[in-house]
Design an enzyme around this catalytic site. Sequence first.
Site, PDB file in Angstrom:
ATOM      1  N   THR A 101       0.872  -1.182   0.000  1.00 37.90           N
ATOM      2  CA  THR A 101       0.000   0.000   0.000  1.00 37.90           C
ATOM      3  C   THR A 101       0.904   1.225   0.000  1.00 37.90           C
ATOM      4  O   THR A 101       1.564   1.512   1.003  1.00 37.90           O
ATOM      5  CB  THR A 101      -0.891   0.006   1.262  1.00 37.90           C
ATOM      6  OG1 THR A 101      -1.651  -1.197   1.277  1.00 37.90           O
ATOM      7  CG2 THR A 101      -1.829   1.215   1.248  1.00 37.90           C
ATOM      8  N   LYS A 179      -6.999   1.872  -2.989  1.00 39.65           N
ATOM      9  CA  LYS A 179      -6.543   1.187  -1.764  1.00 39.65           C
ATOM     10  C   LYS A 179      -6.479   2.179  -0.588  1.00 39.65           C
ATOM     11  O   LYS A 179      -6.937   1.882   0.517  1.00 39.65           O
ATOM     12  CB  LYS A 179      -5.173   0.536  -2.025  1.00 39.65           C
ATOM     13  CG  LYS A 179      -4.513  -0.078  -0.812  1.00 39.65           C
ATOM     14  CD  LYS A 179      -5.287  -1.223  -0.211  1.00 39.65           C
ATOM     15  CE  LYS A 179      -4.760  -1.566   1.163  1.00 39.65           C
ATOM     16  NZ  LYS A 179      -5.582  -2.511   1.904  1.00 39.65           N
TER      17      LYS A 179
HETATM   18  N1  LIG Z   1      -1.560  -6.009   7.593  1.00 35.64           N
HETATM   19  C1  LIG Z   1      -2.630  -5.761   6.895  1.00 35.64           C
HETATM   20  O1  LIG Z   1      -3.771  -5.935   7.383  1.00 35.64           O
HETATM   21  C2  LIG Z   1      -2.510  -5.283   5.454  1.00 35.64           C
HETATM   22  C3  LIG Z   1      -3.585  -5.497   4.587  1.00 35.64           C
HETATM   23  C4  LIG Z   1      -3.480  -5.090   3.254  1.00 35.64           C
HETATM   24  C5  LIG Z   1      -2.325  -4.456   2.817  1.00 35.64           C
HETATM   25  N2  LIG Z   1      -1.292  -4.232   3.677  1.00 35.64           N
HETATM   26  C6  LIG Z   1      -0.090  -3.560   3.148  1.00 35.64           C
HETATM   27  O2  LIG Z   1       0.802  -4.580   2.697  1.00 35.64           O
HETATM   28  C7  LIG Z   1       2.160  -4.189   2.946  1.00 35.64           C
HETATM   29  C8  LIG Z   1       2.816  -5.205   3.868  1.00 35.64           C
HETATM   30  O3  LIG Z   1       2.068  -5.232   5.081  1.00 35.64           O
HETATM   31  P1  LIG Z   1       2.381  -6.311   6.234  1.00 35.64           P
HETATM   32  O4  LIG Z   1       1.247  -6.235   7.175  1.00 35.64           O
HETATM   33  O5  LIG Z   1       2.795  -7.598   5.613  1.00 35.64           O
HETATM   34  O6  LIG Z   1       3.653  -5.597   6.900  1.00 35.64           O
HETATM   35  P2  LIG Z   1       4.701  -6.216   7.927  1.00 35.64           P
HETATM   36  O7  LIG Z   1       4.220  -7.478   8.522  1.00 35.64           O
HETATM   37  O8  LIG Z   1       5.093  -5.094   8.817  1.00 35.64           O
HETATM   38  O9  LIG Z   1       5.932  -6.581   6.961  1.00 35.64           O
HETATM   39  C9  LIG Z   1       6.646  -5.565   6.320  1.00 35.64           C
HETATM   40  C10 LIG Z   1       7.596  -6.181   5.305  1.00 35.64           C
HETATM   41  O10 LIG Z   1       8.350  -5.131   4.677  1.00 35.64           O
HETATM   42  C11 LIG Z   1       9.754  -5.355   4.901  1.00 35.64           C
HETATM   43  N3  LIG Z   1      10.405  -4.059   5.037  1.00 35.64           N
HETATM   44  C12 LIG Z   1      10.023  -3.007   5.805  1.00 35.64           C
HETATM   45  N4  LIG Z   1      10.873  -1.971   5.634  1.00 35.64           N
HETATM   46  C13 LIG Z   1      11.812  -2.388   4.744  1.00 35.64           C
HETATM   47  C14 LIG Z   1      12.939  -1.766   4.151  1.00 35.64           C
HETATM   48  N5  LIG Z   1      13.273  -0.507   4.449  1.00 35.64           N
HETATM   49  N6  LIG Z   1      13.661  -2.488   3.256  1.00 35.64           N
HETATM   50  C15 LIG Z   1      13.316  -3.756   2.949  1.00 35.64           C
HETATM   51  N7  LIG Z   1      12.262  -4.402   3.479  1.00 35.64           N
HETATM   52  C16 LIG Z   1      11.511  -3.708   4.363  1.00 35.64           C
HETATM   53  C17 LIG Z   1       9.809  -6.172   6.168  1.00 35.64           C
HETATM   54  O11 LIG Z   1      11.043  -6.850   6.245  1.00 35.64           O
HETATM   55  P3  LIG Z   1      11.595  -7.372   7.670  1.00 35.64           P
HETATM   56  O12 LIG Z   1      10.951  -8.722   7.888  1.00 35.64           O
HETATM   57  O13 LIG Z   1      13.059  -7.433   7.482  1.00 35.64           O
HETATM   58  O14 LIG Z   1      11.180  -6.360   8.723  1.00 35.64           O
HETATM   59  C18 LIG Z   1       8.625  -7.127   5.926  1.00 35.64           C
HETATM   60  O15 LIG Z   1       8.953  -8.103   4.968  1.00 35.64           O
HETATM   61  C19 LIG Z   1       2.087  -2.776   3.543  1.00 35.64           C
HETATM   62  O16 LIG Z   1       2.259  -1.823   2.532  1.00 35.64           O
HETATM   63  C20 LIG Z   1       0.690  -2.711   4.146  1.00 35.64           C
HETATM   64  O17 LIG Z   1       0.222  -1.373   4.235  1.00 35.64           O
HETATM   65  C21 LIG Z   1      -1.353  -4.664   4.980  1.00 35.64           C
END
Ligand SMILES: NC(=O)c1ccc[n+]([C@@H]2O[C@H](COP(=O)([O-])OP(=O)(O)OC[C@H]3O[C@@H](n4cnc5c(N)ncnc54)[C@H](OP(=O)(O)O)[C@@H]3O)[C@@H](O)[C@H]2O)c1
Length: 308
Positions: A101, A179
């Site tokens: 997102t 989104k």
């Molecule tokens: N959670 C929800 O309900 C949801 C629903 C729909 C969409 N989304 C969107 O989908 C995306 C992922 O969400 P999530 O919930 O899976 O997030 P998350 O669990 O916090 O995971 C974040 C991911 O991004 C990586 N990351 C963060 N900063 C980074 C950087 N500077 N360089 C390289 N890798 C980095 C993290 O790696 P590490 O493991 O090394 O930290 C991890 O793989 C986001 O954009 C979020 O807004 C989330």
Amino acid sequence: MAPQLAWIGLGNMGRGMCKNLVEKGKLDKPLIIHNRTKKRADDLAEKLGAGKTKVAGTIEDVVASSDIIFICLGDDKAVNATIDTALQQDVKGKLFVDCSTVHPETSNALAKRIGEKGAEFVAMPVFGAPAMADAGSLVCILAGPSSSTDKVKPYTTGVVGRANIDYSDQEPGKATLLKVIGNTFVINMVEALSEGHTLAELSGLGTDNLHKWIEAMFPGPYTAYSSRLLAGDYYKREEPLFAVDLARKDARHAMDIARKAGNAKLGALEVADSHLAAVKEHLGAKGDLPSIYGAVRQENGLKFENKD
Ligand SMILES: NC(=O)c1ccc[n+]([C@@H]2O[C@H](COP(=O)([O-])OP(=O)(O)OC[C@H]3O[C@@H](n4cnc5c(N)ncnc54)[C@H](OP(=O)(O)O)[C@@H]3O)[C@@H](O)[C@H]2O)c1
């Protein structure tokens, strides 16, 4: 022969989406997976079983050996940095699919940069909580040239998702615009539930009585979030499901879009975001979107936590 697929970003969403790609994506080669913190990739590879995935240690390795590269990272900065690295090598003919997102301007800029290097780009943000990513029941929004979105669709409905919103042949930023606007509904829903349950407690109706009405009137996400509030899941969990920083990023993007769209007012979102700021103060990075309930409770003289 099926294309070689790769996945960068194994957070809450990415892990579930990879599981479904491997199980239902009709891949004829292991899915290449990469995560900044490599342990997450190793753990997922072990969980999904021998021969299903191949861990790549660097973004360069991912790009060199893949045809379609999915990305699902926390924020715009992470996505831009990853694409910067990817574009340092020959990417001609490859397709990048961003499921993160991000701000619509980021999606459009990515499309331009990637296109200039002879590669293709599709923005495909998704709606649904991590449990829906695990279950393969996300809603995928696809935008970009139809010649590119056609290559992604075999991995959407019936694999990672239950439905597509198809914006093929529209600019990629349209998908992330939907989104971000859609997420204002999700954030405001949690705000409404939090205020409602706080009032139910203070007025003597009782939160269980309100929950019965929510179940009857609003089955689905309202009921699921209401259950999480009442169970105290909003402060007990070690790892957030919708991290406070990501929710605030989405709110920031929505407010920026509103400002640029003639200073549209997003009053409800502003209130919810002020509660998210209080969540961050109380719980730090492990604050979750539904932790808004704790902040609303506190503002009304109750304890942040609803259980002893
Ligand atoms: N959670 C929800 O309900 C949801 C629903 C729909 C969409 N989304 C969107 O989908 C995306 C992922 O969400 P999530 O919930 O899976 O997030 P998350 O669990 O916090 O995971 C974040 C991911 O991004 C990586 N990351 C963060 N900063 C980074 C950087 N500077 N360089 C390289 N890798 C980095 C993290 O790696 P590490 O493991 O090394 O930290 C991890 O793989 C986001 O954009 C979020 O807004 C989330």
